[in-house]
Motif scaffolding. Structure first.
Motif, PDB file in Angstrom:
ATOM      1  N   LEU A 107      37.937  32.642  38.337  1.00 50.87           N
ATOM      2  CA  LEU A 107      36.987  33.750  38.324  1.00 50.87           C
ATOM      3  C   LEU A 107      36.859  34.363  39.716  1.00 50.87           C
ATOM      4  N   LEU A 108      36.694  33.528  40.729  1.00 51.96           N
ATOM      5  CA  LEU A 108      36.532  34.039  42.092  1.00 51.96           C
ATOM      6  C   LEU A 108      37.769  34.798  42.554  1.00 51.96           C
ATOM      7  N   GLU A 109      38.937  34.332  42.170  1.00 54.24           N
ATOM      8  CA  GLU A 109      40.174  35.039  42.513  1.00 54.24           C
ATOM      9  C   GLU A 109      40.206  36.420  41.863  1.00 54.24           C
ATOM     10  N   ARG A 110      39.640  36.536  40.674  1.00 55.91           N
ATOM     11  CA  ARG A 110      39.625  37.815  39.952  1.00 55.91           C
ATOM     12  C   ARG A 110      38.544  38.763  40.466  1.00 55.91           C
ATOM     13  N   CYS A 111      37.419  38.208  40.946  1.00 50.72           N
ATOM     14  CA  CYS A 111      36.245  39.014  41.254  1.00 50.72           C
ATOM     15  C   CYS A 111      36.120  39.456  42.701  1.00 50.72           C
ATOM     16  N   GLY A 112      36.705  38.735  43.609  1.00 50.48           N
ATOM     17  CA  GLY A 112      36.509  39.090  45.014  1.00 50.48           C
ATOM     18  C   GLY A 112      37.588  38.518  45.890  1.00 50.48           C
ATOM     19  N   SER A 113      37.496  38.840  47.150  1.00 51.69           N
ATOM     20  CA  SER A 113      38.486  38.346  48.112  1.00 51.69           C
ATOM     21  C   SER A 113      37.949  37.080  48.777  1.00 51.69           C
ATOM     22  N   ILE A 114      38.022  35.978  48.024  1.00 51.97           N
ATOM     23  CA  ILE A 114      37.524  34.694  48.496  1.00 51.97           C
ATOM     24  C   ILE A 114      38.663  33.694  48.438  1.00 51.97           C
ATOM     25  N   GLY A 128      31.515  40.967  48.401  1.00 55.97           N
ATOM     26  CA  GLY A 128      30.994  41.839  47.363  1.00 55.97           C
ATOM     27  C   GLY A 128      31.586  41.485  46.021  1.00 55.97           C
ATOM     28  N   PHE A 129      30.770  41.548  44.988  1.00 56.49           N
ATOM     29  CA  PHE A 129      31.204  41.375  43.608  1.00 56.49           C
ATOM     30  C   PHE A 129      30.779  42.628  42.866  1.00 56.49           C
ATOM     31  N   VAL A 134      26.897  40.056  48.088  1.00 57.86           N
ATOM     32  CA  VAL A 134      26.470  38.695  47.767  1.00 57.86           C
ATOM     33  C   VAL A 134      26.772  37.778  48.944  1.00 57.86           C
ATOM     34  N   LEU A 135      25.993  36.729  49.046  1.00 59.63           N
ATOM     35  CA  LEU A 135      26.312  35.623  49.934  1.00 59.63           C
ATOM     36  C   LEU A 135      26.758  34.495  49.030  1.00 59.63           C
ATOM     37  N   LEU A 136      27.991  34.037  49.210  1.00 61.22           N
ATOM     38  CA  LEU A 136      28.544  32.958  48.400  1.00 61.22           C
ATOM     39  C   LEU A 136      28.485  31.686  49.226  1.00 61.22           C
ATOM     40  N   LEU A 156      25.092  41.807  37.148  1.00 54.71           N
ATOM     41  CA  LEU A 156      26.146  41.008  37.781  1.00 54.71           C
ATOM     42  C   LEU A 156      26.470  39.780  36.931  1.00 54.71           C
ATOM     43  N   ARG A 157      25.470  39.144  36.340  1.00 54.91           N
ATOM     44  CA  ARG A 157      25.718  38.003  35.444  1.00 54.91           C
ATOM     45  C   ARG A 157      26.577  38.424  34.261  1.00 54.91           C
ATOM     46  N   LYS A 158      26.271  39.579  33.684  1.00 52.98           N
ATOM     47  CA  LYS A 158      27.060  40.066  32.549  1.00 52.98           C
ATOM     48  C   LYS A 158      28.490  40.381  32.980  1.00 52.98           C
ATOM     49  N   TRP A 159      28.634  40.986  34.148  1.00 55.01           N
ATOM     50  CA  TRP A 159      29.962  41.303  34.651  1.00 55.01           C
ATOM     51  C   TRP A 159      30.770  40.028  34.892  1.00 55.01           C
ATOM     52  N   ILE A 160      30.129  38.993  35.447  1.00 58.71           N
ATOM     53  CA  ILE A 160      30.793  37.711  35.683  1.00 58.71           C
ATOM     54  C   ILE A 160      31.208  37.084  34.343  1.00 58.71           C
TER      55      ILE A 160
END
Length: 168
Positions: A107-114, A128-129, A134-136, A156-160
Motif C-alpha cells: 500500500l505504501l509503495e502505491r500511495c506515496g514515496s516512502i 503526502g497521501f 501526513v506524518l508517517l 483519506l481512510r476511504k482512499w487508503i
C-alpha cells in the motif's frame, strides 16, 4: 474513535492523539533544547525523523527546530520560555490513523514515496497521501501511524481502503 475495518489484509483504525508542537527560535536552539530536555527528563532526538521516549511522551523531531510530543490522553501543559521558543497543542486538528497488516508495504509503495526498507522502526517522515500532508511514523514491522488533518481523515481512510483493495 477506534473505528476498525479490514480491507485486503490491511487493518486501519483511527484514534485521537494528543500532540504538542514545540519550536525553538532561530539562534536559541541550544537553550531551548536544554529547557525542553529538562522538562521531559530525557534526551531529545538529534536528527529530523528520529524519535525518543520520555515517560508517556513520544518525541519526534519533525524539522530542524520543531518537535512533536505525542501522548495518549490529555496532554500536560508544556510551558516554554517565550524568549527561546513556543509550544502549542495541535492534536485537535489531527487524527492518528494506524495501519497494520500484510498489505502495508505494498500500500505504501502505491500511495506515496516512502522507502519502507530504509525507514527504520521508530522513525518518522513527512510526506503526502492523495495531496494530504501526513506524518508517517513506522511503529513496527508491519505497522505505522499516519498523523493526518482531522478534516480530511475520513476521505483519506476511504482512499487508503480503495488503494488497498485495488492492490489485489
Amino acid at each position: 474513535m477506534g473505528d476498525d475495518s479490514n480491507t485486503a489484509r490491511l487493518k486501519t483504525a483511527a484514534y485521537d492523539c494528543a500532540i504538542v508542537q514545540c519550536e525553538g527560535w532561530d539562534g536559541a536552539m541550544a537553550p531551548f533544547e536544554a529547557e525542553l530536555n529538562g522538562m521531559l527528563g530525557g534526551p531529545l532526538p538529534t536528527k529530523v525523523g528520529e524519535t525518543s521516549r520520555q515517560d508517556n511522551w513520544l518525541v519526534i523531531r519533525i524539522a530542524p527546530r520543531r518537535f512533536w510530543l505525542l501522548c495518549d490522553g490529555t496532554p500536560p501543559i508544556v510551558d516554554v520560555d517565550a524568549e527561546l521558543g513556543c509550544a502549542l497543542p495541535v492534536g485537535e486538528g489531527r487524527v492518528r490513523l494506524r495501519l497494520s497488516g500484510e498489505g502495508l508495504k505494498r500500500l505504501l509503495e502505491r500511495c506515496g514515496s516512502i522507502d519502507w526498507e530504509t525507514l527504520g522502526e521508530g522513525r518518522a517522515v513527512q510526506t503526502g497521501f492523495h495531496r494530504v500532508p501526513v506524518l508517517l511514523l513506522r511503529s513496527g514491522t508491519l505497522e505505522c501511524d499516519l498523523f493526518v488533518p482531522r478534516s480530511l481523515s475520513e476521505s483519506l481512510r476511504k482512499w487508503i481502503a480503495d488503494a488497498s483493495a485495488d492492490g489485489n
